[in-house]
Design a protein around this motif. Structure first.
Motif, PDB file in Angstrom:
ATOM      1  N   GLY A  11     -20.135  -3.920  -5.301  1.00 53.13           N
ATOM      2  CA  GLY A  11     -20.693  -4.331  -6.582  1.00 53.13           C
ATOM      3  C   GLY A  11     -22.185  -4.093  -6.732  1.00 53.13           C
ATOM      4  N   LEU A  12     -22.815  -3.515  -5.719  1.00 54.29           N
ATOM      5  CA  LEU A  12     -24.248  -3.231  -5.822  1.00 54.29           C
ATOM      6  C   LEU A  12     -24.487  -1.975  -6.638  1.00 54.29           C
ATOM      7  CD1 LEU A  12     -25.586  -3.830  -2.199  1.00 54.29           C
ATOM      8  CD2 LEU A  12     -25.542  -5.396  -4.109  1.00 54.29           C
ATOM      9  N   LYS A  13     -25.713  -1.828  -7.089  1.00 58.63           N
ATOM     10  CA  LYS A  13     -26.105  -0.610  -7.787  1.00 58.63           C
ATOM     11  C   LYS A  13     -26.085   0.539  -6.777  1.00 58.63           C
ATOM     12  CE  LYS A  13     -29.137  -3.102 -10.912  1.00 58.63           C
ATOM     13  NZ  LYS A  13     -30.516  -3.295 -11.366  1.00 58.63           N
ATOM     14  N   PRO A  14     -25.833   1.754  -7.240  1.00 57.70           N
ATOM     15  CA  PRO A  14     -25.753   2.897  -6.323  1.00 57.70           C
ATOM     16  C   PRO A  14     -27.013   3.106  -5.487  1.00 57.70           C
ATOM     17  CG  PRO A  14     -24.880   3.492  -8.454  1.00 57.70           C
ATOM     18  CD  PRO A  14     -25.470   2.121  -8.601  1.00 57.70           C
ATOM     19  N   ASP A  15     -28.187   2.880  -6.054  1.00 55.56           N
ATOM     20  CA  ASP A  15     -29.407   3.086  -5.270  1.00 55.56           C
ATOM     21  C   ASP A  15     -29.540   2.043  -4.160  1.00 55.56           C
ATOM     22  OD1 ASP A  15     -29.842   1.145  -7.239  1.00 55.56           O
ATOM     23  OD2 ASP A  15     -31.995   1.455  -7.216  1.00 55.56           O
ATOM     24  N   GLN A  16     -29.044   0.827  -4.401  1.00 52.74           N
ATOM     25  CA  GLN A  16     -29.085  -0.205  -3.356  1.00 52.74           C
ATOM     26  C   GLN A  16     -28.087   0.119  -2.246  1.00 52.74           C
ATOM     27  OE1 GLN A  16     -28.384  -3.597  -5.923  1.00 52.74           O
ATOM     28  NE2 GLN A  16     -30.505  -4.275  -5.666  1.00 52.74           N
ATOM     29  N   LYS A  17     -26.933   0.647  -2.599  1.00 52.78           N
ATOM     30  CA  LYS A  17     -25.952   1.055  -1.592  1.00 52.78           C
ATOM     31  C   LYS A  17     -26.514   2.169  -0.713  1.00 52.78           C
ATOM     32  CE  LYS A  17     -21.557  -0.102  -3.719  1.00 52.78           C
ATOM     33  NZ  LYS A  17     -20.224   0.385  -4.079  1.00 52.78           N
ATOM     34  N   ALA A  22     -28.984   4.137   4.302  1.00 50.56           N
ATOM     35  CA  ALA A  22     -30.133   4.786   4.947  1.00 50.56           C
ATOM     36  C   ALA A  22     -30.720   3.910   6.046  1.00 50.56           C
ATOM     37  CB  ALA A  22     -31.196   5.106   3.904  1.00 50.56           C
ATOM     38  N   LEU A  23     -30.649   2.588   5.870  1.00 50.01           N
ATOM     39  CA  LEU A  23     -31.116   1.685   6.920  1.00 50.01           C
ATOM     40  C   LEU A  23     -30.176   1.704   8.121  1.00 50.01           C
ATOM     41  CD1 LEU A  23     -32.318  -1.374   4.832  1.00 50.01           C
ATOM     42  CD2 LEU A  23     -33.736   0.018   6.336  1.00 50.01           C
ATOM     43  N   VAL A  47     -33.722  -4.379  -1.051  1.00 54.48           N
ATOM     44  CA  VAL A  47     -32.421  -5.050  -0.858  1.00 54.48           C
ATOM     45  C   VAL A  47     -32.599  -6.414  -0.196  1.00 54.48           C
ATOM     46  CG1 VAL A  47     -31.039  -2.950  -0.820  1.00 54.48           C
ATOM     47  CG2 VAL A  47     -32.060  -3.787   1.290  1.00 54.48           C
ATOM     48  N   GLU A  48     -33.693  -7.102  -0.494  1.00 49.15           N
ATOM     49  CA  GLU A  48     -34.027  -8.344   0.211  1.00 49.15           C
ATOM     50  C   GLU A  48     -33.020  -9.465  -0.011  1.00 49.15           C
ATOM     51  OE1 GLU A  48     -37.862  -9.743  -0.959  1.00 49.15           O
ATOM     52  OE2 GLU A  48     -37.397  -9.618  -3.089  1.00 49.15           O
ATOM     53  N   LYS A  49     -32.253  -9.429  -1.092  1.00 48.92           N
ATOM     54  CA  LYS A  49     -31.238 -10.470  -1.336  1.00 48.92           C
ATOM     55  C   LYS A  49     -30.063 -10.336  -0.382  1.00 48.92           C
ATOM     56  CE  LYS A  49     -31.894 -11.246  -6.261  1.00 48.92           C
ATOM     57  NZ  LYS A  49     -31.238 -11.196  -7.570  1.00 48.92           N
TER      58      LYS A  49
END
Length: 55
Positions: A11-17, A22-23, A47-49
């Motif tokens: 359910g995250l935005k694509p850039d957050q995924k 990448a991490l 992505v701190e949440k």
């Protein structure tokens, strides 16, 4: 520095995924060890949440 993925990426935005991938995260509750630098700090801020920093 160690960081842990607290919540699922469903359910995250694509850039957050992409940032989580990448991490190096693959699973929930996974703990990874990353170098402490400004680039990684910016990724964690994005992505701190969903992550927890364990020093």
């Amino acid at each position: 520095m160690k960081i842990k993925l607290k919540k699922s990426s469903i359910g995250l935005k694509p850039d957050q995924k992409r940032t989580l991938k990448a991490l190096g995260f693959r699973k929930t509750n996974q703990v990874i060890d990353v170098a402490e630098n400004p680039c990684v700090a910016g990724m964690i801020t994005k992505v701190e949440k969903f992550v927890e920093v364990i020093k």
